[in-house]
Scaffold this motif. Structure first.
Motif, PDB file in Angstrom:
ATOM      1  N   ILE A  52      -7.206  -2.238 -12.441  1.00  0.00           N
ATOM      2  CA  ILE A  52      -7.283  -1.379 -11.260  1.00  0.00           C
ATOM      3  C   ILE A  52      -6.432  -0.150 -11.527  1.00  0.00           C
ATOM      4  CG2 ILE A  52      -7.898  -3.161  -9.593  1.00  0.00           C
ATOM      5  CD1 ILE A  52      -4.975  -3.287  -8.720  1.00  0.00           C
TER       6      ILE A  52
ATOM      7  N   TRP B 158      -2.788 -10.340  -2.164  1.00  0.00           N
ATOM      8  CA  TRP B 158      -4.003 -10.634  -2.924  1.00  0.00           C
ATOM      9  C   TRP B 158      -3.682 -10.603  -4.402  1.00  0.00           C
ATOM     10  CZ3 TRP B 158      -8.811  -7.371  -1.111  1.00  0.00           C
ATOM     11  CH2 TRP B 158      -9.168  -7.735   0.187  1.00  0.00           C
TER      12      TRP B 158
ATOM     13  N   SER C 163     -13.342  -7.387  -4.729  1.00  0.00           N
ATOM     14  CA  SER C 163     -13.668  -6.643  -3.503  1.00  0.00           C
ATOM     15  C   SER C 163     -14.216  -5.257  -3.809  1.00  0.00           C
ATOM     16  CB  SER C 163     -12.431  -6.543  -2.605  1.00  0.00           C
ATOM     17  OG  SER C 163     -12.067  -7.817  -2.156  1.00  0.00           O
TER      18      SER C 163
ATOM     19  N   ILE D 116      -1.568  -5.975   0.688  1.00  0.00           N
ATOM     20  CA  ILE D 116      -2.743  -5.225   1.116  1.00  0.00           C
ATOM     21  C   ILE D 116      -2.947  -5.401   2.617  1.00  0.00           C
ATOM     22  CG2 ILE D 116      -4.339  -7.121   0.603  1.00  0.00           C
ATOM     23  CD1 ILE D 116      -6.224  -4.910  -0.604  1.00  0.00           C
TER      24      ILE D 116
ATOM     25  N   TYR E 107      -9.446  -1.221   2.899  1.00  0.00           N
ATOM     26  CA  TYR E 107      -8.157  -1.865   2.690  1.00  0.00           C
ATOM     27  C   TYR E 107      -7.179  -0.874   2.045  1.00  0.00           C
ATOM     28  CZ  TYR E 107     -10.591  -6.276   3.452  1.00  0.00           C
ATOM     29  OH  TYR E 107     -11.314  -7.296   4.003  1.00  0.00           O
TER      30      TYR E 107
ATOM     31  N   ILE F  26      -3.460  -0.677  -0.177  1.00  0.00           N
ATOM     32  CA  ILE F  26      -2.419  -1.348  -0.960  1.00  0.00           C
ATOM     33  C   ILE F  26      -1.112  -0.593  -0.761  1.00  0.00           C
ATOM     34  CG2 ILE F  26      -1.617  -1.897  -3.289  1.00  0.00           C
ATOM     35  CD1 ILE F  26      -4.573  -2.206  -4.094  1.00  0.00           C
TER      36      ILE F  26
ATOM     37  N   VAL G  87      -8.699  -8.113  -5.672  1.00  0.00           N
ATOM     38  CA  VAL G  87      -8.885  -6.668  -5.475  1.00  0.00           C
ATOM     39  C   VAL G  87     -10.092  -6.193  -6.276  1.00  0.00           C
ATOM     40  CG1 VAL G  87      -7.865  -4.381  -5.834  1.00  0.00           C
ATOM     41  CG2 VAL G  87      -6.439  -6.261  -4.997  1.00  0.00           C
TER      42      VAL G  87
ATOM     43  N   VAL H  59      -4.768  -9.577  -8.230  1.00  0.00           N
ATOM     44  CA  VAL H  59      -5.491  -8.408  -8.733  1.00  0.00           C
ATOM     45  C   VAL H  59      -6.978  -8.749  -8.905  1.00  0.00           C
ATOM     46  CG1 VAL H  59      -5.089  -8.766 -11.205  1.00  0.00           C
ATOM     47  CG2 VAL H  59      -5.343  -6.449 -10.314  1.00  0.00           C
TER      48      VAL H  59
ATOM     49  N   ILE I 240     -10.871   0.656  -1.475  1.00  0.00           N
ATOM     50  CA  ILE I 240      -9.461   0.314  -1.390  1.00  0.00           C
ATOM     51  C   ILE I 240      -8.650   1.524  -1.825  1.00  0.00           C
ATOM     52  CG2 ILE I 240      -7.639  -1.198  -2.267  1.00  0.00           C
ATOM     53  CD1 ILE I 240      -9.737  -3.401  -2.531  1.00  0.00           C
TER      54      ILE I 240
END
Length: 99
Positions: free
Chosen positions: A80, A38, A46, A24, A7, A9, A43, A40, A53
């Motif tokens: 993240i 999405w 995932s 995303i 994926y 971003i 994310v 956070v 990502i």
């Protein structure tokens, strides 16, 4: 080194200096413009499940891959980041904002 990004971003939405959500794209859907929004948390979940990502920016009308996004746990809170420093905030500030 990451073999494949699942994926990408492209944009972020901040609330109180923390990322609240992101735009995303699934890797295979970037050219079709099929972005999703999405949280956070999604994310982080995932990435923790093993998905790779990355960030991407549009330059001269073309998408260019950026850095790999990682989850960092600081004081029991997950963020993240594209680097692993110890600041207590998310750091995708080079991406455009959509809110």
């Amino acid at each position: 080194m990451v073999d494949k990004v699942d994926y990408w971003i492209s944009e972020v939405c901040y609330k109180d200096n923390h990322i609240e959500s992101v735009r995303i794209y699934k890797d295979s859907e970037v050219v079709y413009g099929l972005e999703k929004t999405w949280t956070v948390t999604a994310v982080i979940d995932s990435i923790n499940k093993g998905y790779n990502i990355g960030t991407m920016i549009k330059k001269d009308g073309r998408w260019c891959g950026g850095a790999i996004v990682e989850v960092v746990n600081i004081g029991g809170t997950e963020y993240i980041r594209t680097d692993r420093d110890s600041s207590t905030e998310d750091n995708l500030e080079n991406l455009p904002k959509f809110c």
